[in-house]
Design a protein around this motif. Structure first.
Motif, PDB file in Angstrom:
ATOM      1  N   UNK A 190       0.822  -1.213   0.000  1.00 49.24           N
ATOM      2  CA  UNK A 190       0.000   0.000   0.000  1.00 49.24           C
ATOM      3  C   UNK A 190       0.854   1.260   0.000  1.00 49.24           C
ATOM      4  N   UNK A 191       1.980   1.214   0.695  1.00 50.59           N
ATOM      5  CA  UNK A 191       2.808   2.404   0.820  1.00 50.59           C
ATOM      6  C   UNK A 191       4.045   2.122   1.646  1.00 50.59           C
ATOM      7  N   UNK A 192       4.858   3.149   1.846  1.00 49.16           N
ATOM      8  CA  UNK A 192       6.106   2.994   2.595  1.00 49.16           C
ATOM      9  C   UNK A 192       5.889   3.100   4.100  1.00 49.16           C
ATOM     10  N   UNK A 193       4.799   3.747   4.526  1.00 51.90           N
ATOM     11  CA  UNK A 193       4.543   3.948   5.960  1.00 51.90           C
ATOM     12  C   UNK A 193       3.051   3.677   6.209  1.00 51.90           C
ATOM     13  N   UNK A 194       2.721   2.393   6.285  1.00 47.80           N
ATOM     14  CA  UNK A 194       1.321   1.982   6.434  1.00 47.80           C
ATOM     15  C   UNK A 194       0.949   1.895   7.903  1.00 47.80           C
ATOM     16  N   UNK A 195      -0.163   2.530   8.270  1.00 47.38           N
ATOM     17  CA  UNK A 195      -0.664   2.506   9.643  1.00 47.38           C
ATOM     18  C   UNK A 195      -1.849   1.557   9.747  1.00 47.38           C
ATOM     19  N   UNK A 196      -2.043   0.988  10.913  1.00 47.98           N
ATOM     20  CA  UNK A 196      -3.234   0.177  11.204  1.00 47.98           C
ATOM     21  C   UNK A 196      -4.247   1.047  11.938  1.00 47.98           C
ATOM     22  N   UNK A 197      -5.498   0.928  11.562  1.00 45.09           N
ATOM     23  CA  UNK A 197      -6.543   1.731  12.191  1.00 45.09           C
ATOM     24  C   UNK A 197      -7.841   0.929  12.227  1.00 45.09           C
ATOM     25  N   UNK A 198      -8.665   1.209  13.209  1.00 41.44           N
ATOM     26  CA  UNK A 198      -9.999   0.600  13.275  1.00 41.44           C
ATOM     27  C   UNK A 198     -11.013   1.706  13.447  1.00 41.44           C
ATOM     28  N   UNK A 199     -11.865   1.868  12.427  1.00 41.34           N
ATOM     29  CA  UNK A 199     -12.860   2.932  12.464  1.00 41.34           C
ATOM     30  C   UNK A 199     -14.117   2.471  13.183  1.00 41.34           C
ATOM     31  N   UNK A 200     -14.706   1.357  12.714  1.00 44.22           N
ATOM     32  CA  UNK A 200     -15.936   0.817  13.313  1.00 44.22           C
ATOM     33  C   UNK A 200     -15.604  -0.418  14.137  1.00 44.22           C
ATOM     34  N   UNK A 201     -16.520  -0.789  15.019  1.00 44.41           N
ATOM     35  CA  UNK A 201     -16.348  -2.024  15.779  1.00 44.41           C
ATOM     36  C   UNK A 201     -17.551  -2.918  15.520  1.00 44.41           C
ATOM     37  N   UNK A 202     -17.297  -4.228  15.600  1.00 46.41           N
ATOM     38  CA  UNK A 202     -18.381  -5.188  15.483  1.00 46.41           C
ATOM     39  C   UNK A 202     -18.732  -5.547  14.054  1.00 46.41           C
ATOM     40  N   UNK A 203     -19.735  -6.399  13.927  1.00 49.08           N
ATOM     41  CA  UNK A 203     -20.239  -6.850  12.637  1.00 49.08           C
ATOM     42  C   UNK A 203     -21.681  -7.287  12.859  1.00 49.08           C
ATOM     43  N   UNK A 204     -22.572  -6.846  11.972  1.00 51.69           N
ATOM     44  CA  UNK A 204     -23.988  -7.132  12.202  1.00 51.69           C
ATOM     45  C   UNK A 204     -24.427  -8.489  11.664  1.00 51.69           C
ATOM     46  N   UNK A 205     -23.478  -9.314  11.223  1.00 52.50           N
ATOM     47  CA  UNK A 205     -23.816 -10.636  10.724  1.00 52.50           C
ATOM     48  C   UNK A 205     -23.513 -11.700  11.777  1.00 52.50           C
ATOM     49  N   UNK A 206     -24.024 -12.914  11.554  1.00 53.77           N
ATOM     50  CA  UNK A 206     -23.986 -13.957  12.587  1.00 53.77           C
ATOM     51  C   UNK A 206     -23.348 -15.243  12.072  1.00 53.77           C
ATOM     52  N   UNK A 207     -22.272 -15.163  11.311  1.00 51.82           N
ATOM     53  CA  UNK A 207     -21.618 -16.362  10.795  1.00 51.82           C
ATOM     54  C   UNK A 207     -21.221 -17.273  11.966  1.00 51.82           C
ATOM     55  N   UNK A 208     -21.629 -18.534  11.900  1.00 50.92           N
ATOM     56  CA  UNK A 208     -21.472 -19.422  13.055  1.00 50.92           C
ATOM     57  C   UNK A 208     -20.023 -19.799  13.332  1.00 50.92           C
ATOM     58  N   UNK A 209     -19.142 -19.674  12.341  1.00 45.26           N
ATOM     59  CA  UNK A 209     -17.749 -20.077  12.511  1.00 45.26           C
ATOM     60  C   UNK A 209     -16.881 -18.939  13.034  1.00 45.26           C
ATOM     61  N   UNK A 210     -17.428 -17.730  13.142  1.00 45.72           N
ATOM     62  CA  UNK A 210     -16.616 -16.525  13.300  1.00 45.72           C
ATOM     63  C   UNK A 210     -16.539 -16.055  14.748  1.00 45.72           C
ATOM     64  N   UNK A 211     -15.309 -15.795  15.195  1.00 43.11           N
ATOM     65  CA  UNK A 211     -15.130 -15.265  16.537  1.00 43.11           C
ATOM     66  C   UNK A 211     -15.667 -13.862  16.698  1.00 43.11           C
ATOM     67  N   UNK A 212     -15.716 -13.097  15.609  1.00 44.74           N
ATOM     68  CA  UNK A 212     -16.272 -11.743  15.668  1.00 44.74           C
ATOM     69  C   UNK A 212     -17.756 -11.805  15.989  1.00 44.74           C
ATOM     70  N   UNK A 239       2.149  11.659  12.248  1.00 43.21           N
ATOM     71  CA  UNK A 239       3.036  10.491  12.247  1.00 43.21           C
ATOM     72  C   UNK A 239       3.679  10.243  10.886  1.00 43.21           C
ATOM     73  N   UNK A 240       3.095  10.800   9.820  1.00 45.09           N
ATOM     74  CA  UNK A 240       3.670  10.602   8.494  1.00 45.09           C
ATOM     75  C   UNK A 240       3.192   9.368   7.777  1.00 45.09           C
ATOM     76  N   UNK A 241       2.075   8.776   8.213  1.00 45.49           N
ATOM     77  CA  UNK A 241       1.535   7.599   7.530  1.00 45.49           C
ATOM     78  C   UNK A 241       1.076   7.988   6.123  1.00 45.49           C
ATOM     79  N   UNK A 242       1.293   7.083   5.151  1.00 49.22           N
ATOM     80  CA  UNK A 242       0.852   7.368   3.789  1.00 49.22           C
ATOM     81  C   UNK A 242      -0.196   6.379   3.279  1.00 49.22           C
TER      82      UNK A 242
END
Length: 504
Positions: A190-212, A239-242
């Protein structure tokens, strides 16, 4: 005792090298919540590789009222055990609190350990401060703390679950507590300085195999556009993330809710990667896709899971195989690489379903050759780990091993550290697989990844990837996957990147 609670938050080691470390987002959110009534410090085992020594030094230098340990299943359990045991031995009176996916899904198992005093299920931004305040009282009142599990004599008490919420801290997360936060910016495709971010939390679906689904129970919380813009501007200009990896469990929710967020991202134009669903992407209008393109989405990780419609219904995925085919073509037209994950070798019709998936993958490659494929073994959650609402609605079928015997899941954290259970948690192996099928899957993956090296691999030189692709062409064309000795030999010299192991 200090005037306000002072807490040490620990992220046990999970990456194989410090260069693979990403922001410990869950602890940053917890720290922001704790600092409203007290103070907190963070230790990240992915950066501080001698985590036990670093933990003991920090605890000797400062007086902590409690230690919170974030625990994922799989390879993070062993270091979580080790650091918890070291704390208990040196500081026996300091409460140890486990939180995160593992104690949420396996609460009784976590509390079976003598070095775990409390377990917080689900979100901890409210439960942990309440617990710390309660522990400061002569007789702690624990029964009212939502999401808390604790030992009362010989029994385990599970307080009612707490509803999830989107907490607004009023400022960016306390990245400064990580030392130099710029060391978490990584070079990716993606780039030279990739940051991790989480905007939303959760998931409105109910997949039976999923820990989420098991953790969030079908709830999704999206951020305000102003909050997202504030956070991204800090990452980019301070921070300089690109570029950005969005660790939202399902980035594209309802289109009308996504548009304000995409408008922010289109203004900042930071290339990004995210988790998505085929049905959500197919529902986007052309005007929204214009925003997606302007925001510079480069890759979307989409859970295809299976080409079997009936299996998708049984696991409550909510998508269809034809939608998987359609979304690969849609992504091609919009310049987005679809990264499709599959769960092969289910407990029933194991070999036939696996071969069906192989053929479906070939069809997807014909539709869009740039499609990336990630293959896992289908390893359902234990029935006890599923969300309480889903267990009540649809009980799961008993899981049987290769000999037809019911699978007995571990009852202690130590048992979960055994290699075959770590592999189960990482979707790398299952008790019902034969040696023949296990090898068949391995050989198919070897031929596939050599024939189509991932664009995420920045370490292997282009000539090496082209050579491996040429060597694998005849095997892939004629479906000669078995015993690819020449590819295995070449892989000793050119170790291609495996996204399902290394991740972004």
């Amino acid at each position: 005792m200090s005037k306000s609670p002072h807490t040490l938050l620990i992220n046990p080691t999970i990456t194989t090298r410090s260069a693979s470390a990403r922001f410990p987002l869950s602890l940053l959110h917890l720290s922001a919540a704790l600092d409203k009534q007290g103070s907190s410090e963070i230790l990240d085992g992915n950066v501080d590789r001698d985590l036990i020594a670093a933990t003991l030094r920090k605890m000797e230098d400062g007086q902590f009222d409690a230690v919170g340990v974030s625990v994922m299943g799989g390879p993070q359990i062993a270091p979580a055990i080790d650091v918890s045991k070291a704390i208990r031995e040196r500081f026996p009176r300091v409460p140890i609190i486990w939180g995160g996916y593992f104690p949420t899904l396996h609460t009784n198992t976590a509390l079976a350990a003598p070095y775990v005093d409390y377990a917080i299920r689900g979100q901890g931004e409210e439960s942990l401060p309440e617990l710390l305040n309660a522990l400061r009282q002569p007789v702690p009142a624990l029964a009212h703390i939502g999401g808390l599990s604790w030992r009362n004599g010989d029994s385990i008490v599970h307080n009612p679950s707490r509803r999830f919420s989107m907490h607004e801290h009023g400022a960016v997360l306390p990245y400064h507590k990580l030392g130099d936060p710029r060391r978490y910016l990584a070079r990716t495709f993606l780039g030279r300085r990739t940051a991790a971010h989480q905007a939303a939390i959760g998931c409105r679906f109910h997949c039976t195999f999923c820990g989420v689904a098991a953790m969030f129970g079908g709830i999704t919380m999206l951020p305000a556009a102003e909050r997202l813009e504030r956070d991204l501007r800090y990452l980019k200009y301070e921070l300089g993330a690109d570029s950005v990896l969005y660790f939202d469990n399902n980035f594209f929710d309802r289109e009308e809710d996504m548009i304000p967020l995409l408008e922010v991202m289109a203004r900042l134009e930071m290339p990004w990667w995210c988790f998505a669903r085929s049905d959500s992407l197919l529902r986007l209008s052309e005007s929204t896709w214009k925003l997606v393109r302007k925001s510079r989405l480069k890759m979307a990780y989409i859970g295809a899971e299976s080409p079997n419609s009936q299996m998708l219904k049984e696991i409550r995925k909510g998508t269809r195989p034809d939608q998987t085919l359609q979304v690969t073509e849609l992504c091609r037209r919009h310049g987005v690489i679809p990264e499709l994950s599959f769960m092969v070798a289910p407990p029933e019709d194991t070999e036939a379903e696996t071969e069906h998936s192989f053929e479906f993958i070939r069809e997807l490659k014909r539709v869009n050759p740039e499609t990336e494929i990630v293959i896992y073994i289908y390893t359902p959650l234990p029935e006890s780990a599923r969300h309480e609402k889903d267990r009540a609605k649809r009980p799961g079928r008993p899981l049987l091993d290769l000999h037809g015997e019911p699978i007995q899941f571990p009852q202690t954290p130590e048992e979960w550290t055994q290699k075959h259970w770590v592999d189960y948690y990482c979707h790398a192996d299952a008790p019902w697989l034969t040696d023949k099928l296990r090898q068949r899957i391995h050989d198919f993956v070897t031929v596939l990844r050599c024939r189509f090296p991932t664009v995420q691999d920045l370490r292997s030189p282009p000539w090496a990837k082209l050579s491996l692709s040429a060597m694998a062409t005849w095997r892939y064309r004629f479906r000669r996957y078995d015993r690819p000795w020449e590819l295995n030999l070449a892989n000793r010299l050119v170790q291609l990147r495996m996204p399902q192991v290394t991740g972004l």
